[in-house]
Design a protein around this motif. Structure first.
Motif, mmCIF file in Angstrom:
data_model
loop_
_atom_site.group_PDB
_atom_site.id
_atom_site.type_symbol
_atom_site.label_atom_id
_atom_site.label_comp_id
_atom_site.label_asym_id
_atom_site.label_seq_id
_atom_site.Cartn_x
_atom_site.Cartn_y
_atom_site.Cartn_z
ATOM 1 N N ARG A 7 0.856 -1.191 0.000
ATOM 2 C CA ARG A 7 0.000 0.000 0.000
ATOM 3 C C ARG A 7 0.888 1.236 0.000
ATOM 4 O O ARG A 7 2.034 1.192 0.459
ATOM 5 N N SER A 8 0.355 2.330 -0.542
ATOM 6 C CA SER A 8 1.137 3.552 -0.585
ATOM 7 C C SER A 8 0.285 4.733 -0.153
ATOM 8 O O SER A 8 -0.942 4.701 -0.220
ATOM 9 N N SER A 9 0.970 5.778 0.286
ATOM 10 C CA SER A 9 0.295 6.980 0.764
ATOM 11 C C SER A 9 1.213 8.168 0.539
ATOM 12 O O SER A 9 2.422 8.081 0.768
ATOM 13 N N GLY A 10 0.649 9.284 0.086
ATOM 14 C CA GLY A 10 1.413 10.501 -0.068
ATOM 15 C C GLY A 10 2.185 10.565 -1.367
ATOM 16 O O GLY A 10 2.103 9.677 -2.219
ATOM 17 N N SER A 11 2.957 11.644 -1.513
ATOM 18 C CA SER A 11 3.761 11.852 -2.708
ATOM 19 C C SER A 11 5.100 12.443 -2.306
ATOM 20 O O SER A 11 5.227 13.109 -1.281
ATOM 21 N N GLY A 12 6.105 12.174 -3.141
ATOM 22 C CA GLY A 12 7.454 12.639 -2.864
ATOM 23 C C GLY A 12 8.438 11.494 -2.978
ATOM 24 O O GLY A 12 8.108 10.427 -3.518
ATOM 25 N N PRO A 13 9.653 11.651 -2.467
ATOM 26 C CA PRO A 13 10.613 10.538 -2.459
ATOM 27 C C PRO A 13 10.040 9.347 -1.699
ATOM 28 O O PRO A 13 9.318 9.508 -0.716
ATOM 29 N N THR A 27 -0.403 -0.411 10.423
ATOM 30 C CA THR A 27 0.052 0.101 11.718
ATOM 31 C C THR A 27 0.933 1.344 11.570
ATOM 32 O O THR A 27 1.153 2.067 12.545
ATOM 33 N N TRP A 28 1.436 1.614 10.355
ATOM 34 C CA TRP A 28 2.309 2.762 10.136
ATOM 35 C C TRP A 28 1.547 4.056 9.885
ATOM 36 O O TRP A 28 2.146 5.142 9.900
ATOM 37 N N GLU A 29 0.256 3.986 9.632
ATOM 38 C CA GLU A 29 -0.466 5.153 9.132
ATOM 39 C C GLU A 29 -0.386 6.376 10.053
ATOM 40 O O GLU A 29 -0.210 7.504 9.559
ATOM 41 N N GLU A 33 1.224 10.131 8.740
ATOM 42 C CA GLU A 33 0.560 11.436 8.791
ATOM 43 C C GLU A 33 1.483 12.523 9.351
ATOM 44 O O GLU A 33 1.313 13.706 9.044
ATOM 45 N N LEU A 34 2.454 12.112 10.166
ATOM 46 C CA LEU A 34 3.407 13.064 10.747
ATOM 47 C C LEU A 34 4.594 13.334 9.832
ATOM 48 O O LEU A 34 5.444 14.171 10.158
ATOM 49 N N LEU A 35 4.661 12.628 8.703
ATOM 50 C CA LEU A 35 5.790 12.758 7.788
ATOM 51 C C LEU A 35 5.283 13.079 6.382
ATOM 52 O O LEU A 35 5.368 12.256 5.464
ATOM 53 N N PRO A 36 4.744 14.285 6.184
ATOM 54 C CA PRO A 36 4.299 14.666 4.844
ATOM 55 C C PRO A 36 5.495 14.887 3.922
ATOM 56 O O PRO A 36 6.634 15.037 4.379
ATOM 57 N N GLY A 37 5.219 14.895 2.619
ATOM 58 C CA GLY A 37 6.278 15.146 1.652
ATOM 59 C C GLY A 37 7.026 13.905 1.219
ATOM 60 O O GLY A 37 8.029 14.005 0.501
ATOM 61 N N TRP A 38 6.543 12.727 1.649
ATOM 62 C CA TRP A 38 7.148 11.453 1.271
ATOM 63 C C TRP A 38 6.078 10.554 0.650
ATOM 64 O O TRP A 38 4.905 10.665 0.974
ATOM 65 N N ARG A 39 6.503 9.661 -0.212
ATOM 66 C CA ARG A 39 5.613 8.609 -0.703
ATOM 67 C C ARG A 39 5.895 7.371 0.135
ATOM 68 O O ARG A 39 6.930 6.731 -0.003
ATOM 69 N N ILE A 41 5.566 3.672 1.277
ATOM 70 C CA ILE A 41 5.257 2.367 0.687
ATOM 71 C C ILE A 41 5.282 1.341 1.817
ATOM 72 O O ILE A 41 6.338 1.064 2.393
ATOM 73 N N GLY A 42 4.119 0.799 2.161
ATOM 74 C CA GLY A 42 4.049 -0.210 3.210
ATOM 75 C C GLY A 42 3.866 -1.592 2.614
ATOM 76 O O GLY A 42 2.971 -1.813 1.791
#
Length: 259
Positions: A7-13, A27-29, A33-39, A41-42
């Protein structure tokens, strides 16, 4: 080859996240949310979440090769891992050192290291309960009971503990029937292996974690060329999950430093 759910969330490196035993990538979600600016990949490890069961004969190096395929496909050269997941991440960094640029290992688990005695007894108890109760609430509650103190740190965070329990209740425990975890656990990380790791490495250890994992953190500090150990106060075996707000800044700085 067994299929792994991603699964993936967000955009960026891209950052690849590898969860702990009986958990999954959901469990990482809160930390994502505290680390925006990254993509983010779980990946769900074999036998966990939406992935296929652990296939017979799967070894740790073979699993690391499969994860390496995801790293290449997603260009996710930064990896964050927790507990059992860290043994997979370490194996990848050992076998393909040029592929992993930044590595985070929380509650680090070295393959072949002496296990926590209470955890070993609990695993034996789970093997006895599984034929009687099957997967579900009884297995989850036995697994999460202390000792061992795997989930003790989560007791002070009721929402986290409830969320983890909901994931563990869904765990199939099929590896108890097949013995597949024994093959995965048969590998051994030597100090020479650890010295092969080239990634900038950040280790998190809770100040209330079990002694076996503190020793693992010390071994990484002493044998990985570029390794920093952060001891997180008021934290147990799951520091990234127990205190996400406290680790987010260090995580972001470490991931950014990979370039």
């Amino acid at each position: 080859m067994n299929q792994l759910s991603v699964r993936s969330s967000g955009s960026g490196p891209a950052v690849l996240w590898i969860h702990g035993y009986t958990m999954d990538s959901s469990t990482w979600e809160p930390l994502w949310e505290l680390l925006p600016g990254w993509r983010h990949i779980g990946v769900d490890l074999p036998g966990h979440g939406g992935s296929d069961p652990i296939p017979a004969g799967l070894t740790l190096p073979a699993l690391a090769r499969q994860i390496a395929g995801i790293v290449r496909a997603e260009q996710a050269h930064r990896i964050v891992s927790l507990s059992y997941g860290s043994s997979v991440a370490l194996q990848l960094a050992i076998d393909e050192p040029e592929l992993v640029h930044a590595l985070v290992a929380a509650a680090p688990t070295l393959a072949g290291a002496a296990p926590d005695a209470d955890a070993r007894r609990r695993y034996q108890q789970l093997m006895m309960l599984k034929p009687l109760a099957g997967p579900g609430e009884q297995m989850a509650d036995l697994w999460m009971a202390s000792p061992p103190d795997i989930f003790r740190g989560a007791e002070g965070h009721p929402e986290l503990r409830a969320a983890l329990r909901s994931v563990i209740v869904r765990h199939s425990w099929a590896e108890l029937d097949s013995g597949a975890m024994m093959t995965l656990s048969a590998h051994r990380h030597t100090t020479a292996d650890l010295a092969r790791i080239q990634a900038r490495t950040l280790v998190f250890i809770g100040d209330e974690d079990m002694p076996a994992f503190v020793r693992n953190a010390e071994l990484l500090r002493d044998n990985v060329a570029d390794c920093e150990v952060v001891t997180l106060p008021r934290s147990g075996h799951l520091p990234l999950l127990e205190r996400p707000e406290a680790v987010a800044a260090d995580l972001a700085a470490h991931l950014l430093g990979a370039g």
